[in-house]
Design a protein around this motif. Structure first.
Motif: not given
Length: 153
Positions: A82-111
């Motif tokens: 959906p074009h009204d999708l919004q993803i905001q980065l909350k935190s990121s963790t990098v450990e060697g060859e792996r990474a985890t990004l915690v995000v907040r997913i929400s919608y703008a506009g009509e939804r």
């Protein structure tokens, strides 16, 4: 002559006031917009940002290039986002060859919910580094694909 110029001046002042109010409203709206940070492409954050941007623009073949578990026909399993999708980065963790990004997913506009209440949720992207960062796990609605099936966490 002065009687005719008084209504003309009032009209001019009223129009000037309206223009000033419109300019102020536009400045306030612009200042309230969230800033979009452009992350470097070689980072986990940049990889996720480019992946989501490709999906938002309907470029599934480009988005599939950021996936660790892609197949030759992977892009056909990526759903339209959906074009009204919004993803905001909350935190990121990098450990060697792996990474985890915690995000907040929400919608703008009509939804977007009435009265500004938030119905978003937090989830995560997981990435692996195979010479460049690739997404191994992605949340709904931007899930990654596995051979034959999309994978959504």
């Amino acid at each position: 002559m002065s009687e005719q110029s008084v209504p003309g001046r009032r009209t001019l002042w009223a129009l000037t006031a309206v223009v000033v109010l419109i300019v102020l409203a536009a400045l306030i709206v612009q200042a309230a917009r969230p800033l979009t940070v452009q992350y470097p492409a070689q980072t986990p954050e940049g990889t996720v940002q480019r992946y989501v941007t490709a999906l938002l623009h309907g470029e599934r073949d480009v988005a599939a290039g950021y996936l660790a578990n892609r197949t030759d026909d992977c892009e056909r399993y990526l759903y339209e986002v959906p074009h009204d999708l919004q993803i905001q980065l909350k935190s990121s963790t990098v450990e060697g060859e792996r990474a985890t990004l915690v995000v907040r997913i929400s919608y703008a506009g009509e939804r977007a919910p009435l009265f500004g209440s938030d119905t978003g949720y937090e989830d995560r992207f997981e990435l692996v580094n195979r010479g460049s960062w690739l997404i191994s796990t992605a949340p709904w609605p931007v899930g990654t694909c596995q051979p034959g099936e999309p994978e959504f966490d």
